[in-house]
Design a protein around this motif. Structure first.
Motif, PDB file in Angstrom:
ATOM      1  N   SER A 124       0.833  -1.218   0.000  1.00 23.21           N
ATOM      2  CA  SER A 124       0.000   0.000   0.000  1.00 23.21           C
ATOM      3  C   SER A 124       0.864   1.263   0.000  1.00 23.21           C
ATOM      4  CB  SER A 124      -0.941   0.017   1.212  1.00 23.21           C
ATOM      5  OG  SER A 124      -1.870  -1.030   1.147  1.00 23.21           O
ATOM      6  N   LEU A 125       1.839   1.305  -0.903  1.00 20.96           N
ATOM      7  CA  LEU A 125       2.734   2.458  -0.970  1.00 20.96           C
ATOM      8  C   LEU A 125       1.992   3.729  -1.374  1.00 20.96           C
ATOM      9  CD1 LEU A 125       5.809   0.766  -2.676  1.00 20.96           C
ATOM     10  CD2 LEU A 125       5.433   1.213  -0.241  1.00 20.96           C
ATOM     11  N   GLU A 126       0.894   3.578  -2.122  1.00 18.79           N
ATOM     12  CA  GLU A 126       0.103   4.745  -2.504  1.00 18.79           C
ATOM     13  C   GLU A 126      -0.451   5.442  -1.257  1.00 18.79           C
ATOM     14  OE1 GLU A 126      -1.893   1.338  -4.050  1.00 18.79           O
ATOM     15  OE2 GLU A 126       0.257   1.349  -3.666  1.00 18.79           O
ATOM     16  N   LYS A 127      -0.888   4.640  -0.277  1.00 18.18           N
ATOM     17  CA  LYS A 127      -1.401   5.210   0.967  1.00 18.18           C
ATOM     18  C   LYS A 127      -0.268   5.833   1.781  1.00 18.18           C
ATOM     19  CE  LYS A 127      -4.221   4.149   5.037  1.00 18.18           C
ATOM     20  NZ  LYS A 127      -3.276   4.727   6.036  1.00 18.18           N
ATOM     21  N   GLU A 128       0.909   5.189   1.777  1.00 15.65           N
ATOM     22  CA  GLU A 128       2.063   5.747   2.491  1.00 15.65           C
ATOM     23  C   GLU A 128       2.391   7.142   1.972  1.00 15.65           C
ATOM     24  OE1 GLU A 128       3.763   4.507   5.014  1.00 15.65           O
ATOM     25  OE2 GLU A 128       2.936   2.472   5.126  1.00 15.65           O
ATOM     26  N   ILE A 129       2.351   7.317   0.645  1.00 14.93           N
ATOM     27  CA  ILE A 129       2.643   8.622   0.055  1.00 14.93           C
ATOM     28  C   ILE A 129       1.557   9.622   0.422  1.00 14.93           C
ATOM     29  CG2 ILE A 129       2.700   9.860  -2.159  1.00 14.93           C
ATOM     30  CD1 ILE A 129       4.250   7.525  -3.302  1.00 14.93           C
ATOM     31  N   ALA A 130       0.295   9.210   0.341  1.00 20.63           N
ATOM     32  CA  ALA A 130      -0.810  10.097   0.716  1.00 20.63           C
ATOM     33  C   ALA A 130      -0.706  10.503   2.180  1.00 20.63           C
ATOM     34  CB  ALA A 130      -2.148   9.399   0.441  1.00 20.63           C
ATOM     35  N   ASP A 131      -0.402   9.571   3.055  1.00 20.52           N
ATOM     36  CA  ASP A 131      -0.238   9.863   4.480  1.00 20.52           C
ATOM     37  C   ASP A 131       0.871  10.892   4.717  1.00 20.52           C
ATOM     38  OD1 ASP A 131      -2.263   8.252   5.462  1.00 20.52           O
ATOM     39  OD2 ASP A 131      -0.958   6.502   5.703  1.00 20.52           O
ATOM     40  N   TYR A 132       1.993  10.720   4.001  1.00 17.37           N
ATOM     41  CA  TYR A 132       3.127  11.634   4.191  1.00 17.37           C
ATOM     42  C   TYR A 132       2.780  13.043   3.722  1.00 17.37           C
ATOM     43  CZ  TYR A 132       7.874  13.475   4.028  1.00 17.37           C
ATOM     44  OH  TYR A 132       9.003  14.230   4.215  1.00 17.37           O
ATOM     45  N   LEU A 133       2.057  13.130   2.599  1.00 20.58           N
ATOM     46  CA  LEU A 133       1.654  14.449   2.099  1.00 20.58           C
ATOM     47  C   LEU A 133       0.660  15.117   3.012  1.00 20.58           C
ATOM     48  CD1 LEU A 133       1.292  13.565  -1.710  1.00 20.58           C
ATOM     49  CD2 LEU A 133       3.089  14.940  -0.667  1.00 20.58           C
TER      50      LEU A 133
END
Length: 300
Positions: A291-300
């Motif tokens: 779920s790297l897409e969610k990791e990026i969204a979380d970081y942003l």
């Protein structure tokens, strides 16, 4: 407000945006076909395209995925005025881009194209194992069948060589010598691998995937030569802790906080190959349930 700089139809960007929508976060997606006019409102810098408009001080975080910010240059009838105004606008554009890069960010447009030669030198200084390599304009010192050839920089695509088609330059084993000199080329020792590793890095966190490309002749040298009839097996993998620490040091030394790194596992060694700052990572993310897409969204 989150700013995403991407390209039209870029699927990875779309997948991250789905998470931002689910989280109820405000964002702006800028594609490569947009051209912005620089304006001022309320004594603040405001940029506007046919699709988007925003004050740059409203942006809280930036994800540079691909593409870039493009600006329209004002044209005057007097050519000497044009020359001067273009110079002035250059500094204004530079200010806008650097201001946005100073925000919380994932990747930067200014260093998205890393120099492979400098990266390999830095990796060796930090203590990562790197296959021996050299530059040459002939095959005089090449050991046939034990040397590979790669591009010096990035993964260039050859567009429209044949109408409505494109091609990619793959890693290739040197099987025969050349009689004439050619442009300086990157040669590297061919490592007999147990498997390949693709590691995704984001702000000191690492998710790795083992890629068993050597099990198929089509993908044996370059796993990007995908075999749809017999897909390559990919499984979650943990790099040794000391390797992960060196990866963090390498990325920090290059001023990168995100990217995909390639390794080869051979015996008890992990050979570092290269970094791709804007490579695709959806495949490993889905296959390994990262779920790297969610990791990026979380970081942003």
């Amino acid at each position: 407000m989150i700013l995403i700089i991407s390209q039209n139809h870029e699927i990875t960007t779309t997948e991250v945006i789905k998470w931002l929508l689910k989280m109820g976060k405000s964002f702006i997606r800028v594609n490569e076909d947009e051209v912005f006019d620089i304006k001022t409102k309320e004594k603040r810098i405001y940029i506007e395209s046919h699709r988007n408009c925003f004050f740059i001080d409203e942006i809280t975080s930036v994800w540079y995925r691909r593409g870039g910010l493009n600006f329209r240059h004002v044209q005057y009838k007097n050519e000497s005025i044009n020359i001067n105004m273009n110079e002035y606008q250059h500094w204004l554009e530079d200010y806008i881009k650097k201001t946005l890069e100073s925000k919380k960010h994932i990747n930067k447009e200014s260093n998205s194209d890393v120099n492979k030669l400098l990266v390999l030198e830095q990796a060796q200084k930090i203590g990562l194992d790197v296959p021996s390599y050299f530059l040459a304009s002939n095959t005089d010192d090449v050991v046939l069948d034990k040397t590979i050839i790669k591009t010096i920089g990035g993964n260039p695509r050859m567009e429209n060589i044949i109408k409505d088609s494109s091609g990619m330059m793959y890693t290739t084993v040197v099987r025969e010598t050349e009689n004439e000199d050619f442009f300086i080329t990157f040669f590297q020792e061919k490592i007999e691998k147990d498997f390949e590793i693709r590691s995704f890095y984001l702000n000191r966190k690492i998710w790795s995937t083992a890629i068993f490309s050597q099990n198929n002749e089509q993908t044996k040298i370059d796993f990007r030569k995908y075999n749809d009839k017999k897909p390559t097996r990919k499984v979650p993998y943990d790099l040794p802790k000391d390797i992960e620490e060196k990866v963090c040091l390498l990325m920090q030394s290059l001023d990168l906080n995100c990217g995909s790194l390639d390794f080869i596992k051979s015996g008890d060694k992990h050979y570092f190959l290269e970094i791709n700052t804007v490579g695709q990572f959806l495949g490993p993310s889905v296959t390994c349930n990262y779920s790297l897409e969610k990791e990026i969204a979380d970081y942003l």
